[in-house]
Design a protein around this motif. Structure first.
Motif, PDB file in Angstrom:
ATOM      1  N   MET A 247      40.819  33.129  43.116  1.00 35.97           N
ATOM      2  CA  MET A 247      40.154  34.409  43.201  1.00 35.97           C
ATOM      3  C   MET A 247      38.652  34.314  43.442  1.00 35.97           C
ATOM      4  SD  MET A 247      40.529  37.433  42.254  1.00 35.97           S
ATOM      5  CE  MET A 247      42.387  37.403  41.798  1.00 35.97           C
ATOM      6  N   GLU A 248      38.436  35.185  44.516  1.00 31.35           N
ATOM      7  CA  GLU A 248      37.109  35.206  45.073  1.00 31.35           C
ATOM      8  C   GLU A 248      36.338  35.921  44.149  1.00 31.35           C
ATOM      9  OE1 GLU A 248      37.096  35.808  49.761  1.00 31.35           O
ATOM     10  OE2 GLU A 248      38.157  37.546  48.573  1.00 31.35           O
ATOM     11  N   ALA A 249      35.012  35.728  43.987  1.00 37.67           N
ATOM     12  CA  ALA A 249      33.922  36.308  43.074  1.00 37.67           C
ATOM     13  C   ALA A 249      33.918  37.667  43.415  1.00 37.67           C
ATOM     14  CB  ALA A 249      32.633  35.450  42.937  1.00 37.67           C
ATOM     15  N   ASN A 250      33.758  38.254  44.706  1.00 38.27           N
ATOM     16  CA  ASN A 250      33.633  39.610  45.376  1.00 38.27           C
ATOM     17  C   ASN A 250      34.810  39.628  46.247  1.00 38.27           C
ATOM     18  OD1 ASN A 250      32.313  41.735  45.566  1.00 38.27           O
ATOM     19  ND2 ASN A 250      30.583  40.883  47.150  1.00 38.27           N
ATOM     20  N   PRO A 251      35.785  40.123  45.954  1.00 37.84           N
ATOM     21  CA  PRO A 251      37.049  40.229  47.087  1.00 37.84           C
ATOM     22  C   PRO A 251      36.615  41.414  47.851  1.00 37.84           C
ATOM     23  CG  PRO A 251      37.728  40.621  44.714  1.00 37.84           C
ATOM     24  CD  PRO A 251      36.514  40.072  44.523  1.00 37.84           C
ATOM     25  N   GLN A 252      36.925  41.330  48.852  1.00 43.91           N
ATOM     26  CA  GLN A 252      36.718  42.679  49.995  1.00 43.91           C
ATOM     27  C   GLN A 252      37.946  42.800  50.718  1.00 43.91           C
ATOM     28  OE1 GLN A 252      33.696  44.565  49.896  1.00 43.91           O
ATOM     29  NE2 GLN A 252      33.358  43.039  48.198  1.00 43.91           N
ATOM     30  N   VAL A 253      38.306  43.851  50.945  1.00 41.33           N
ATOM     31  CA  VAL A 253      39.843  44.158  51.591  1.00 41.33           C
ATOM     32  C   VAL A 253      39.720  43.678  53.063  1.00 41.33           C
ATOM     33  CG1 VAL A 253      41.104  46.113  52.716  1.00 41.33           C
ATOM     34  CG2 VAL A 253      40.012  46.577  50.251  1.00 41.33           C
ATOM     35  N   GLY A 254      40.798  42.902  53.222  1.00 35.39           N
ATOM     36  CA  GLY A 254      40.709  42.232  54.542  1.00 35.39           C
ATOM     37  C   GLY A 254      40.550  40.823  54.451  1.00 35.39           C
ATOM     38  N   ASP A 255      39.701  40.287  53.445  1.00 38.89           N
ATOM     39  CA  ASP A 255      39.407  38.623  52.952  1.00 38.89           C
ATOM     40  C   ASP A 255      40.976  38.156  52.970  1.00 38.89           C
ATOM     41  OD1 ASP A 255      36.795  39.381  52.824  1.00 38.89           O
ATOM     42  OD2 ASP A 255      37.008  38.865  50.656  1.00 38.89           O
ATOM     43  N   SER A 256      41.054  36.941  53.843  1.00 34.68           N
ATOM     44  CA  SER A 256      42.418  36.218  53.759  1.00 34.68           C
ATOM     45  C   SER A 256      41.826  34.810  53.426  1.00 34.68           C
ATOM     46  CB  SER A 256      42.829  36.231  55.093  1.00 34.68           C
ATOM     47  OG  SER A 256      44.134  35.600  55.059  1.00 34.68           O
ATOM     48  N   TYR A 257      42.347  34.028  52.688  1.00 36.84           N
ATOM     49  CA  TYR A 257      42.070  32.605  52.102  1.00 36.84           C
ATOM     50  C   TYR A 257      43.271  31.775  51.908  1.00 36.84           C
ATOM     51  CZ  TYR A 257      41.882  35.237  47.641  1.00 36.84           C
ATOM     52  OH  TYR A 257      42.211  36.151  46.731  1.00 36.84           O
ATOM     53  N   ARG A 258      43.230  30.595  51.643  1.00 44.67           N
ATOM     54  CA  ARG A 258      43.757  29.462  51.155  1.00 44.67           C
ATOM     55  C   ARG A 258      44.120  29.250  49.685  1.00 44.67           C
ATOM     56  NH1 ARG A 258      46.874  25.891  54.024  1.00 44.67           N
ATOM     57  NH2 ARG A 258      45.276  26.239  56.013  1.00 44.67           N
TER      58      ARG A 258
ATOM     59  N   ALA B  68      52.434  22.643  49.020  1.00 46.82           N
ATOM     60  CA  ALA B  68      51.612  23.983  48.661  1.00 46.82           C
ATOM     61  C   ALA B  68      50.907  24.246  49.546  1.00 46.82           C
ATOM     62  CB  ALA B  68      50.811  23.204  47.141  1.00 46.82           C
ATOM     63  N   GLU B  69      50.872  25.470  50.279  1.00 42.15           N
ATOM     64  CA  GLU B  69      50.194  26.078  51.152  1.00 42.15           C
ATOM     65  C   GLU B  69      50.157  27.768  50.872  1.00 42.15           C
ATOM     66  OE1 GLU B  69      51.315  24.844  55.201  1.00 42.15           O
ATOM     67  OE2 GLU B  69      51.823  22.969  54.565  1.00 42.15           O
ATOM     68  N   ASP B  70      50.001  28.064  49.736  1.00 44.96           N
ATOM     69  CA  ASP B  70      49.982  29.406  49.446  1.00 44.96           C
ATOM     70  C   ASP B  70      48.498  29.920  50.052  1.00 44.96           C
ATOM     71  OD1 ASP B  70      52.069  29.143  47.887  1.00 44.96           O
ATOM     72  OD2 ASP B  70      51.427  29.833  46.078  1.00 44.96           O
ATOM     73  N   MET B  71      48.905  31.505  50.452  1.00 44.85           N
ATOM     74  CA  MET B  71      47.799  32.066  51.070  1.00 44.85           C
ATOM     75  C   MET B  71      47.877  33.272  50.393  1.00 44.85           C
ATOM     76  SD  MET B  71      46.906  30.198  53.535  1.00 44.85           S
ATOM     77  CE  MET B  71      46.012  31.349  54.669  1.00 44.85           C
ATOM     78  N   ALA B  72      46.486  33.977  50.480  1.00 41.09           N
ATOM     79  CA  ALA B  72      46.214  35.314  49.887  1.00 41.09           C
ATOM     80  C   ALA B  72      45.503  36.473  50.942  1.00 41.09           C
ATOM     81  CB  ALA B  72      45.461  35.404  48.624  1.00 41.09           C
ATOM     82  N   GLU B  73      45.767  37.713  50.736  1.00 40.55           N
ATOM     83  CA  GLU B  73      45.086  38.593  51.522  1.00 40.55           C
ATOM     84  C   GLU B  73      44.737  39.729  50.689  1.00 40.55           C
ATOM     85  OE1 GLU B  73      45.373  41.566  55.179  1.00 40.55           O
ATOM     86  OE2 GLU B  73      47.010  40.267  54.801  1.00 40.55           O
ATOM     87  N   VAL B  74      43.384  40.175  50.671  1.00 41.88           N
ATOM     88  CA  VAL B  74      42.991  41.312  49.667  1.00 41.88           C
ATOM     89  C   VAL B  74      43.286  42.441  50.449  1.00 41.88           C
ATOM     90  CG1 VAL B  74      41.147  42.285  48.564  1.00 41.88           C
ATOM     91  CG2 VAL B  74      41.117  40.045  48.541  1.00 41.88           C
ATOM     92  N   LEU B  75      44.147  43.536  49.845  1.00 41.12           N
ATOM     93  CA  LEU B  75      44.874  44.514  50.363  1.00 41.12           C
ATOM     94  C   LEU B  75      44.152  45.808  49.721  1.00 41.12           C
ATOM     95  CD1 LEU B  75      48.788  43.923  50.391  1.00 41.12           C
ATOM     96  CD2 LEU B  75      47.020  43.630  52.005  1.00 41.12           C
ATOM     97  N   SER B  76      43.448  45.863  48.601  1.00 45.07           N
ATOM     98  CA  SER B  76      43.055  47.149  48.074  1.00 45.07           C
ATOM     99  C   SER B  76      42.079  46.706  46.632  1.00 45.07           C
ATOM    100  CB  SER B  76      44.145  48.064  47.499  1.00 45.07           C
ATOM    101  OG  SER B  76      43.377  49.216  46.837  1.00 45.07           O
ATOM    102  N   LEU B  77      41.072  47.351  46.300  1.00 44.28           N
ATOM    103  CA  LEU B  77      40.295  47.117  45.210  1.00 44.28           C
ATOM    104  C   LEU B  77      40.499  48.501  44.040  1.00 44.28           C
ATOM    105  CD1 LEU B  77      36.937  46.102  47.181  1.00 44.28           C
ATOM    106  CD2 LEU B  77      38.710  44.663  46.044  1.00 44.28           C
ATOM    107  N   ASN B  78      41.340  49.488  44.398  1.00 47.78           N
ATOM    108  CA  ASN B  78      41.608  50.412  43.770  1.00 47.78           C
ATOM    109  C   ASN B  78      42.700  51.051  43.535  1.00 47.78           C
ATOM    110  OD1 ASN B  78      41.604  51.606  46.286  1.00 47.78           O
ATOM    111  ND2 ASN B  78      40.222  53.154  46.129  1.00 47.78           N
TER     112      ASN B  78
END
Length: 186
Positions: A108-119, A127-137
């Motif tokens: 979990m990022e400290a300050n997630p922003q829409v479009g962020d993608s990370y391992r 174990a190769e899970d990825m994440a992408e922030v889709l929405s903040l609201n």
């Protein structure tokens, strides 16, 4: 101390998730322990995660997390056990940062922003899970609570193409809902 607003881990807290899966009724208990494990010189909090399907224990993991000074929560690995008829039949999926090329990832990022993608984790082929922030609201309601400003993340792994989940995190609470959006039903 892990006090990230979307991923707070307060010792003694228990999260209980329940839903219907392809295999039956799944119940997942996540317990934030007061135990620590040192990995690569970092003190990690230990989280016990147990899964039952139709009242049969099928998985138990001990996950290791730590928060950096900026507020990002890092995932340092897990000890995973799969059960059949009360007997451990596999430890597949277990990994620890610093062992055999495995690396910690950001859960979990400290300050997630829409479009962020990370391992979120990395142990090649395991174990190769990825994440992408889709929405903040996102508005989300579950039996425990509802919130109008949840964080919505897409989770996937290149190890299982065509499978993806959306996870919803309410500020001050943590994850409240997971839905399968590709490759199955949950």
């Amino acid at each position: 101390k892990i006090d990230n607003r979307y991923f707070p881990l307060t010792p003694g807290t228990i999260f209980i998730y329940q839903g219907e899966t392809e295999d039956g009724i799944e119940r997942n208990e996540v317990y934030i322990t007061d135990q620590n494990k040192e990995i690569l010189g970092v003190t990690c909090i230990v989280v016990r995660d147990r899964v039952w399907v139709d009242d049969r224990l099928v998985e138990e993991t001990f996950d290791w997390y730590a928060q950096d000074k900026d507020g990002n929560v890092w995932y340092f690995g897990e000890e995973s056990k799969t059960y059949e008829n009360g007997v451990v039949v596999s430890t597949e999926g277990s990994w620890e940062a610093g062992v055999d090329g495995a690396k910690a990832g950001i859960i979990m990022e400290a300050n997630p922003q829409v479009g962020d993608s990370y391992r979120q984790e990395y142990y090649k082929g395991v174990a190769e899970d990825m994440a992408e922030v889709l929405s903040l609201n996102e508005a989300v309601a579950v039996p425990y609570d509802s919130c109008k400003n949840s964080l919505k993340i897409k989770d996937w792994t290149p190890l299982e193409p065509g499978i993806a989940e959306h996870k919803y995190y309410c500020p001050g609470v943590g994850m409240v809902l997971t839905t399968m959006v590709e490759g199955g039903s949950e």
